[in-house]
Design an enzyme around this catalytic site. Structure first.
Site, PDB file in Angstrom:
ATOM      1  N   CYS A   1      -5.478  -2.952   2.985  1.00  0.00           N
ATOM      2  CA  CYS A   1      -5.174  -2.789   4.411  1.00  0.00           C
ATOM      3  C   CYS A   1      -6.417  -2.887   5.307  1.00  0.00           C
ATOM      4  O   CYS A   1      -6.936  -3.973   5.522  1.00  0.00           O
ATOM      5  CB  CYS A   1      -4.434  -1.464   4.608  1.00  0.00           C
ATOM      6  SG  CYS A   1      -3.398  -1.404   6.114  1.00  0.00           S
TER       7      CYS A   1
ATOM      8  N   LYS B   1      -9.497   2.699  -2.185  1.00  0.00           N
ATOM      9  CA  LYS B   1      -9.737   2.092  -0.877  1.00  0.00           C
ATOM     10  C   LYS B   1     -11.077   2.553  -0.304  1.00  0.00           C
ATOM     11  O   LYS B   1     -11.361   3.744  -0.221  1.00  0.00           O
ATOM     12  CB  LYS B   1      -8.592   2.465   0.063  1.00  0.00           C
ATOM     13  CG  LYS B   1      -8.634   1.787   1.428  1.00  0.00           C
ATOM     14  CD  LYS B   1      -7.397   2.198   2.221  1.00  0.00           C
ATOM     15  CE  LYS B   1      -7.329   1.546   3.602  1.00  0.00           C
ATOM     16  NZ  LYS B   1      -6.104   1.998   4.326  1.00  0.00           N
TER      17      LYS B   1
ATOM     18  N   GLU C   1       0.825  -1.213   0.000  1.00  0.00           N
ATOM     19  CA  GLU C   1       0.000   0.000   0.000  1.00  0.00           C
ATOM     20  C   GLU C   1       0.860   1.265   0.000  1.00  0.00           C
ATOM     21  O   GLU C   1       1.902   1.325   0.638  1.00  0.00           O
ATOM     22  CB  GLU C   1      -0.897  -0.011   1.246  1.00  0.00           C
ATOM     23  CG  GLU C   1      -1.819   1.198   1.367  1.00  0.00           C
ATOM     24  CD  GLU C   1      -2.591   1.226   2.680  1.00  0.00           C
ATOM     25  OE1 GLU C   1      -3.571   1.988   2.759  1.00  0.00           O
ATOM     26  OE2 GLU C   1      -2.214   0.499   3.624  1.00  0.00           O
TER      27      GLU C   1
END
Length: 266
Positions: A150, A116, A47
């Site tokens: 994540c 995200k 990431e």
């Protein structure tokens, strides 16, 4: 026909906070090393590798509409004849910053992008990055894949939604701190087991500001067995994923058949 086996290499990268030029050069160096050493079908980055997570002033180092990322990794994928899951980057787009993942096939074509969905509010991510509103699915060598970033892994309904759409392989790209590393390992194995799929976790390592990132990148099979596991420092790890096992696992413990969705309220 889908490829029965895929060799996947994770680049567990130590990046420098806010140093886009240095991080692009280092990421390319590591991707080349991964291909030379492991001969993979797929290379994966973590990431926000272009900036770290995350500088106070993203305007000085974020990619512009993913242009540098797309140019760099399209070229590399085509030159090296490899699929590249190019982690995620801090991306300046449409007057805002996004935490955006990009995926390229062997020809260099962009096959998927993903903003995200879940911002990590304990570190104020929602103040720096706009949140996405679409899931990420793509095909890789005939296999249905998904990608999350994540904090997304803490939301099992996201991964289950992808699994119900046919996913066999989930990529998780992250910058997960060392102090919560056991959570990441547990959640990764749980997502693989409960959805009877392969999971490829590519985490970062090193220190950004006061935060130490935990490494521990892993390739996990649908039984939750770890095929390869990284330590805490920068490294490249790889393993072969044998997709021929999936049908047997799903038929012997058929959780998708035995679900009772009419009783679930999420």
């Amino acid at each position: 026909m889908p490829a029965e086996r895929l060799r996947v290499a994770c680049v567990q990268m130590d990046m420098r906070l806010g140093d886009a030029d240095g991080n692009f050069a280092h990421a390319e160096e590591l991707v080349r090393a991964a291909v030379e050493r492991e001969r993979p079908d797929v290379v994966v980055l973590p990431e926000t590798w272009n900036t770290g997570f995350f500088p106070k002033d993203l305007s000085t180092c974020a990619d512009r509409d993913g242009q540098r990322t797309r140019e760099t990794f399209s070229r590399l994928a085509r030159e090296l004849n490899v699929h590249i899951v190019a982690g995620s980057v801090a991306d300046a787009r449409g007057g805002r910053f996004c935490n955006t993942a990009y995926v390229f096939d062997r020809s260099g074509a962009l096959t998927a992008s993903y903003d995200k969905i879940h911002a990590f509010t304990p570190m104020g991510e929602q103040l720096a990055f706009a949140q996405g509103d679409a899931l990420c699915r793509f095909s890789l060598e005939g296999h249905d894949c998904g990608l999350i970033i994540c904090y997304d892994i803490r939301f099992p309904e996201l991964t289950r939604t992808l699994a119900l759409q046919g996913m066999d392989l989930l990529f998780v790209v992250s910058q997960w701190p060392e102090k919560r590393s056991p959570h990441l390992q547990t959640l990764s194995r749980a997502r693989a087991i409960e959805n009877q799929m392969f999971l490829v976790l590519c985490n970062s390592c090193g220190t950004a500001g006061e935060t130490r990132y935990g490494g521990g990148s892993a390739l996990i099979d649908p039984w939750g067995e770890t095929l390869a596991q990284a330590g805490r420092e920068e490294e490249i790890l790889a393993a072969d994923l044998d997709f021929s096992v999936i049908d047997g696992i799903r038929s012997s413990i058929n959780v998708f058949r035995d679900r009772r969705p009419e009783l679930y309220h999420v």
